[in-house]
Design a protein around this motif. Structure first.
Motif, PDB file in Angstrom:
ATOM      1  N   VAL A   1       0.855  -1.185   0.000  1.00 50.50           N
ATOM      2  CA  VAL A   1       0.000   0.000   0.000  1.00 50.50           C
ATOM      3  C   VAL A   1       0.893   1.237   0.000  1.00 50.50           C
ATOM      4  CG1 VAL A   1      -1.969  -1.085   1.140  1.00 50.50           C
ATOM      5  CG2 VAL A   1      -0.159  -0.030   2.519  1.00 50.50           C
ATOM      6  N   VAL A   2       0.314   2.374  -0.394  1.00 48.67           N
ATOM      7  CA  VAL A   2       1.008   3.669  -0.398  1.00 48.67           C
ATOM      8  C   VAL A   2       0.179   4.645   0.423  1.00 48.67           C
ATOM      9  CG1 VAL A   2       1.925   5.551  -1.795  1.00 48.67           C
ATOM     10  CG2 VAL A   2       1.977   3.206  -2.676  1.00 48.67           C
ATOM     11  N   LEU A   3       0.809   5.270   1.428  1.00 51.11           N
ATOM     12  CA  LEU A   3       0.131   6.213   2.308  1.00 51.11           C
ATOM     13  C   LEU A   3       0.922   7.516   2.376  1.00 51.11           C
ATOM     14  CD1 LEU A   3      -0.636   3.811   5.309  1.00 51.11           C
ATOM     15  CD2 LEU A   3      -2.127   4.330   3.376  1.00 51.11           C
ATOM     16  N   TYR A   4       0.204   8.635   2.470  1.00 50.39           N
ATOM     17  CA  TYR A   4       0.803   9.954   2.677  1.00 50.39           C
ATOM     18  C   TYR A   4       0.296  10.517   3.999  1.00 50.39           C
ATOM     19  CZ  TYR A   4       2.492  10.314  -2.152  1.00 50.39           C
ATOM     20  OH  TYR A   4       3.156  10.129  -3.342  1.00 50.39           O
ATOM     21  N   GLY A   5       1.156  11.229   4.718  1.00 48.97           N
ATOM     22  CA  GLY A   5       0.721  11.846   5.959  1.00 48.97           C
ATOM     23  C   GLY A   5       1.885  12.411   6.744  1.00 48.97           C
ATOM     24  N   MET A   6       1.586  12.854   7.970  1.00 53.32           N
ATOM     25  CA  MET A   6       2.589  13.386   8.892  1.00 53.32           C
ATOM     26  C   MET A   6       2.984  12.275   9.860  1.00 53.32           C
ATOM     27  SD  MET A   6       3.007  16.509   7.902  1.00 53.32           S
ATOM     28  CE  MET A   6       3.947  17.168   9.272  1.00 53.32           C
ATOM     29  N   PHE A   7       4.263  11.898   9.824  1.00 54.86           N
ATOM     30  CA  PHE A   7       4.750  10.778  10.617  1.00 54.86           C
ATOM     31  C   PHE A   7       5.490  11.307  11.841  1.00 54.86           C
ATOM     32  CE2 PHE A   7       8.124   7.628  11.567  1.00 54.86           C
ATOM     33  CZ  PHE A   7       7.307   6.557  11.912  1.00 54.86           C
ATOM     34  N   THR A   8       5.076  10.817  13.023  1.00 53.44           N
ATOM     35  CA  THR A   8       5.716  11.190  14.286  1.00 53.44           C
ATOM     36  C   THR A   8       6.333   9.950  14.913  1.00 53.44           C
ATOM     37  OG1 THR A   8       4.055  12.916  14.641  1.00 53.44           O
ATOM     38  CG2 THR A   8       5.391  12.260  16.536  1.00 53.44           C
ATOM     39  N   PRO A   9       7.673   9.843  14.955  1.00 55.76           N
ATOM     40  CA  PRO A   9       8.305   8.675  15.586  1.00 55.76           C
ATOM     41  C   PRO A   9       8.034   8.659  17.088  1.00 55.76           C
ATOM     42  CG  PRO A   9       9.856   9.880  14.186  1.00 55.76           C
ATOM     43  CD  PRO A   9       8.664  10.748  14.355  1.00 55.76           C
ATOM     44  N   LEU A  10       7.692   7.473  17.598  1.00 54.71           N
ATOM     45  CA  LEU A  10       7.404   7.319  19.020  1.00 54.71           C
ATOM     46  C   LEU A  10       8.535   6.647  19.774  1.00 54.71           C
ATOM     47  CD1 LEU A  10       3.663   6.202  18.819  1.00 54.71           C
ATOM     48  CD2 LEU A  10       4.578   8.503  19.130  1.00 54.71           C
ATOM     49  N   GLY A  11       9.274   5.782  19.121  1.00 50.43           N
ATOM     50  CA  GLY A  11      10.358   5.073  19.788  1.00 50.43           C
ATOM     51  C   GLY A  11      10.634   3.752  19.104  1.00 50.43           C
ATOM     52  N   PRO A  12      11.744   3.111  19.442  1.00 47.50           N
ATOM     53  CA  PRO A  12      12.100   1.845  18.800  1.00 47.50           C
ATOM     54  C   PRO A  12      11.214   0.695  19.273  1.00 47.50           C
ATOM     55  CG  PRO A  12      13.692   2.390  20.501  1.00 47.50           C
ATOM     56  CD  PRO A  12      12.760   3.558  20.404  1.00 47.50           C
ATOM     57  N   LYS A  13      11.033  -0.256  18.386  1.00 49.59           N
ATOM     58  CA  LYS A  13      10.280  -1.478  18.667  1.00 49.59           C
ATOM     59  C   LYS A  13      11.149  -2.656  18.253  1.00 49.59           C
ATOM     60  CE  LYS A  13       6.915  -4.417  19.343  1.00 49.59           C
ATOM     61  NZ  LYS A  13       6.474  -4.796  20.722  1.00 49.59           N
ATOM     62  N   GLU A  14      11.431  -3.553  19.195  1.00 47.88           N
ATOM     63  CA  GLU A  14      12.288  -4.703  18.928  1.00 47.88           C
ATOM     64  C   GLU A  14      11.446  -5.969  18.846  1.00 47.88           C
ATOM     65  OE1 GLU A  14      15.280  -4.845  21.895  1.00 47.88           O
ATOM     66  OE2 GLU A  14      16.418  -3.148  21.071  1.00 47.88           O
ATOM     67  N   LEU A  15      11.721  -6.755  17.805  1.00 49.23           N
ATOM     68  CA  LEU A  15      11.057  -8.041  17.612  1.00 49.23           C
ATOM     69  C   LEU A  15      12.096  -9.145  17.737  1.00 49.23           C
ATOM     70  CD1 LEU A  15       8.728  -7.243  14.564  1.00 49.23           C
ATOM     71  CD2 LEU A  15       8.111  -7.305  16.985  1.00 49.23           C
ATOM     72  N   GLN A  16      11.807 -10.120  18.597  1.00 47.61           N
ATOM     73  CA  GLN A  16      12.719 -11.231  18.832  1.00 47.61           C
ATOM     74  C   GLN A  16      12.231 -12.436  18.049  1.00 47.61           C
ATOM     75  OE1 GLN A  16      15.415 -10.802  20.847  1.00 47.61           O
ATOM     76  NE2 GLN A  16      16.235 -12.849  20.403  1.00 47.61           N
ATOM     77  N   ALA A  17      13.066 -12.912  17.133  1.00 50.37           N
ATOM     78  CA  ALA A  17      12.707 -14.083  16.327  1.00 50.37           C
ATOM     79  C   ALA A  17      13.097 -15.346  17.082  1.00 50.37           C
ATOM     80  CB  ALA A  17      13.410 -14.031  14.979  1.00 50.37           C
ATOM     81  N   ARG A  18      12.141 -16.235  17.274  1.00 48.14           N
ATOM     82  CA  ARG A  18      12.417 -17.483  17.978  1.00 48.14           C
ATOM     83  C   ARG A  18      12.956 -18.558  17.049  1.00 48.14           C
ATOM     84  NH1 ARG A  18       7.013 -18.568  21.399  1.00 48.14           N
ATOM     85  NH2 ARG A  18       6.070 -17.948  19.405  1.00 48.14           N
ATOM     86  N   ARG A  19      12.688 -18.434  15.757  1.00 46.17           N
ATOM     87  CA  ARG A  19      13.205 -19.402  14.788  1.00 46.17           C
ATOM     88  C   ARG A  19      13.974 -18.635  13.725  1.00 46.17           C
ATOM     89  NH1 ARG A  19       7.864 -20.954  15.394  1.00 46.17           N
ATOM     90  NH2 ARG A  19       7.365 -19.975  13.390  1.00 46.17           N
TER      91      ARG A  19
END
Length: 740
Positions: free
Chosen positions: A315-333
């Motif tokens: 998809v393609v989206l336009y708008g005002m982006f406000t960063p909130l903070g990092p998000k870490e994803l832990q892969a189990r496999r």
């Protein structure tokens, strides 16, 4: 008494002789001045010839004899000439995608389609490119001509035609209902047919959802690497990939128009982020419609109504982006070589105008016009800066009532265009083809959404830098020419003084110094008054320098054409094409394409004065003019400035191009109020009085002139004596002659 008359007559004769002497002196002075005047003209011409047309073999500044030589006829492409491409053109770079391994495609395969050959269908039988005639229905814009094809999406054409539900929908599904999760649409689709374990409508992610999310991210990053293998050998990989993000939205819109997709009417659509009054469509997430019923398709509403159909879709989206903070994803496999920890930057994407939330976005990095091909992960988290962005990503799940979208690279929108993208992916001296259409429309959107004032200031700074660079180059070339003269003099090939038939060192050096002074004064004038710089000529002669940069052109418009933009890349929003002529363009147009025009702009007028445009120079465009193919600068502009004079507005209103109740016309009338009758009578009386006074003076001067001429022409009669005056039948008896 006797001597009074002779003395008066003699005095008049002396005055007449003096008058004749003065007239003769004036004639002699005029005759003597003519040769001097002719000599001065001759010397002036010779001096100008030395400065502007140095004699053959004389010292000149490298690079030409004039600052900006005239353009008698701009280069044209005859029917026997194929448009030239850049010599040794480098391999175009692909837009940055982090964490992606190098492409596995054959490096010898060109990213751009091969040059046209004489047997191609787009060529005339006698050679040359077959272009549409230049008429009212054939604007400069890259509208797709009949019979052309869009960039390849990597899907078999027969399968692509079966995407929309129709009569054969039962053949594509197992339960008699059309299953969107089984239909490939573009090369950017991820894991078609896979059952993703996402709980839509709930916030946060469970452990199972995180595992699916990690798998989706890895599939998205790997998809960019595998995409070239699904494309034809001569396909433009970048164009196919960038265009693929719009394809699924277009298919869903067509299905909604055909009644195959139903949208929920309980959710309000977002308003237009830029122009609430006109309610124009700006992006696929920013639509305006009346509820109920739903009159316009909304991607936002479709994702909320059918989230399962969008998982893994681009998809393609336009708008005002406000960063909130990092998000870490832990892969189990993980597999060998795969990273176990994936770090994302989570932020909120809001509407440009209403600040309503559009989506939750997880991104790896971002680019801006300064970094461009070097993505950065240094997000401005501390200041919580809201950045206007374009998000090209994949739908993950419905996070409460808003979609969660993953993007590997978020593109920041600033008033400065992505000039490196334009230089890498756009070929000059050709028409805008389908492989360039994605960047063409995205650049238009970027310039439309950003500040026009900042764009104008950037363009002014670009021109200032250009003039300074030309001045430095001129000084360097002048120094090189001095060294050449000195070497010739020291080597004995050039004498110090002039010799018969050959100029000496001193003469050539003086000519060189005059040329340097003349050109330096010109550049300094361009720095003091930027409007005197012949920008059109410089753009035409140096397109490689200006391509992708902002330029400002001023002049008059002779033609305006309006048409609908691309339905996929620009949502069918109207585009306007203007033919702009500047003072230095020598009756050659610059083509301006913009989605916005000033209020009450007279699109039907044959002449529109005082138009200023700041836009991105996209390329040198090929168009058809009478019997030959010609070139014109193509500028993409987000806005157009129009500052007409009151007189011009009244003329346009008289011709019917401005409505009678227009506020613009009312203001023009107030600035040009008619003169009252009393003032007209007073001015007429004053004019008559002045005329009579001047006429009286002229008549008096004429009478005086005739009197003086009569005195000069009178000849004295020396045979008549004083005795004759007092004798004869008419003698005065009271006066007697003196006897002595």
């Amino acid at each position: 008494m006797e001597s009074a008359a002779p003395k008066s007559s003699g005095r008049r004769a002396q005055q007449g002789m003096l008058f004749l002497a003065l007239c003769s002196l004036g004639h002699l002075t005029a005759l003597a001045g003519l040769p001097l005047f002719a000599l001065s003209i001759f010397l002036t011409d010779e001096l100008l010839a030395d400065e502007r047309r140095p004699s053959r073999g004389s010292a000149t500044i490298s690079g030409g004899d004039e600052l900006f030589p005239p353009l008698p006829d701009f280069p044209s492409l005859t029917d026997d000439e194929v448009p030239r491409s850049r010599p040794s053109e480098p391999e175009p770079r692909v837009l940055p995608r982090p964490r992606v391994r190098p492409e596995t495609r054959d490096p010898s395969t060109p990213r751009f389609p091969p040059a046209l050959n004489p047997l191609d269908g787009d060529m005339d039988p006698d050679g040359g490119i077959r272009l549409q005639p230049l008429d009212e229905d054939a604007p400069f814009s890259p509208r797709r001509p009949s019979g052309s094809v869009r960039p390849s999406t990597g899907i078999d054409p027969d399968a692509e035609r079966r995407v929309l539900p129709g009569e054969n929908a039962d053949d594509l599904t197992t339960d008699g209902a059309f299953n969107w999760s089984l239909q490939p649409v573009s090369v950017a689709d991820i894991e078609i047919g896979k059952e993703w374990n996402f709980s839509h409508g709930k916030p946060n992610l469970s452990e199972a959802e995180e595992d699916n999310y990690v798998e989706l991210i890895r599939a998205a990053l790997a998809r960019r690497t595998l995409a070239p293998s699904q494309l034809p050998e001569n396909a433009n990989v970048t164009s196919a990939w960038e265009t693929a993000f719009y394809r699924y939205t277009e298919v869903r819109r067509q299905a909604w128009e055909n009644g195959k997709v139903q949208l929920s009417e309980s959710l309000p659509e977002l308003s237009d982020p830029n122009d609430k009054a006109t309610r124009r469509v700006i992006s696929t997430t920013d639509h305006s419609s009346d509820l109920p019923p739903i009159k316009n398709y909304s991607l936002q509403l479709d994702m909320q109504s059918h989230p399962r159909d969008f998982v893994g879709r681009p998809v393609v989206l336009y708008g005002m982006f406000t960063p909130l903070g990092p998000k870490e994803l832990q892969a189990r496999r993980t597999l060998e070589g795969e990273e176990r920890l994936i770090t994302l930057q989570r932020g909120i994407l809001r509407n440009f105008l209403t600040q309503e939330m559009i989506a939750m976005v997880d991104a790896i990095s971002y680019v801006d016009p300064q970094s461009q091909n070097q993505p950065s992960s240094a997000w401005p988290i501390d200041k919580r800066v809201a950045m206007p962005v374009m998000v090209k990503g994949w739908f993950v799940k419905l996070w409460q009532r808003q979609p969660l979208v993953f993007s590997d690279v978020v593109r920041v929108l600033t008033p400065r265009p992505y000039d490196e993208y334009v230089r890498d992916h756009v070929r000059s001296r050709r028409k805008v083809n389908d492989d360039e259409s994605w960047l063409y429309h995205e650049t238009l959107r970027q310039l439309q959404l950003t500040s026009s004032k900042v764009q104008a200031s950037i363009a002014a700074e670009e021109q200032k830098i250009r003039v300074q660079k030309l001045l430095v180059n001129m000084v360097e070339k002048a120094g090189a020419d001095r060294i050449v003269l000195e070497n010739q003099f020291r080597g004995g090939t050039l004498s110090k003084a002039d010799t018969p038939g050959k100029e000496g060192y001193e003469t050539k050096l003086r000519r060189l110094e005059r040329q340097i002074g003349f050109r330096k004064s010109k550049y300094l004038e361009h720095q003091r008054n930027p409007e005197t710089f012949p920008l059109f000529v410089d753009v035409f002669q140096n397109p490689d320098h200006w391509q992708g940069r902002l330029v400002t052109l001023r002049g008059h418009v002779r033609r305006v054409i309006t048409y609908n933009g691309d339905s996929t890349l620009f949502n069918g929003q109207p585009l306007h094409e203007l033919w702009l002529f500047t003072e230095d363009s020598q009756n050659n147009p610059a083509v301006i394409v913009t989605p916005s025009l000033p209020k009450e702009f007279p699109v039907g007028s044959e002449l529109i004065d005082s138009v200023t445009v700041t836009g991105c120079f996209f390329k040198m465009y090929v168009y058809r003019s009478q019997q030959e193919n010609r070139l014109a600068p193509l500028l993409l502009a987000g806005h157009v400035s129009w500052n007409p004079s009151a007189k011009h507005i009244l003329t346009l209103a008289k011709d019917g191009h401005i409505r009678a109740n227009s506020p613009l016309l009312a203001q023009a009338k107030s600035e040009t109020r008619p003169i009252s009758d009393t003032l007209v009578l007073f001015l007429g009386f004053l004019t008559l009085l002045v005329t009579m006074t001047v006429w009286g003076r002229v008549q008096r001067d004429r009478r005086e002139r005739r009197r003086l001429l009569s005195l000069v022409d009178e000849r004295p009669d020396f045979h008549q004596t004083s005795q004759d005056r007092f004798s004869g039948p008419f003698a005065d008896p009271r006066i007697e002659p003196t006897r002595g």
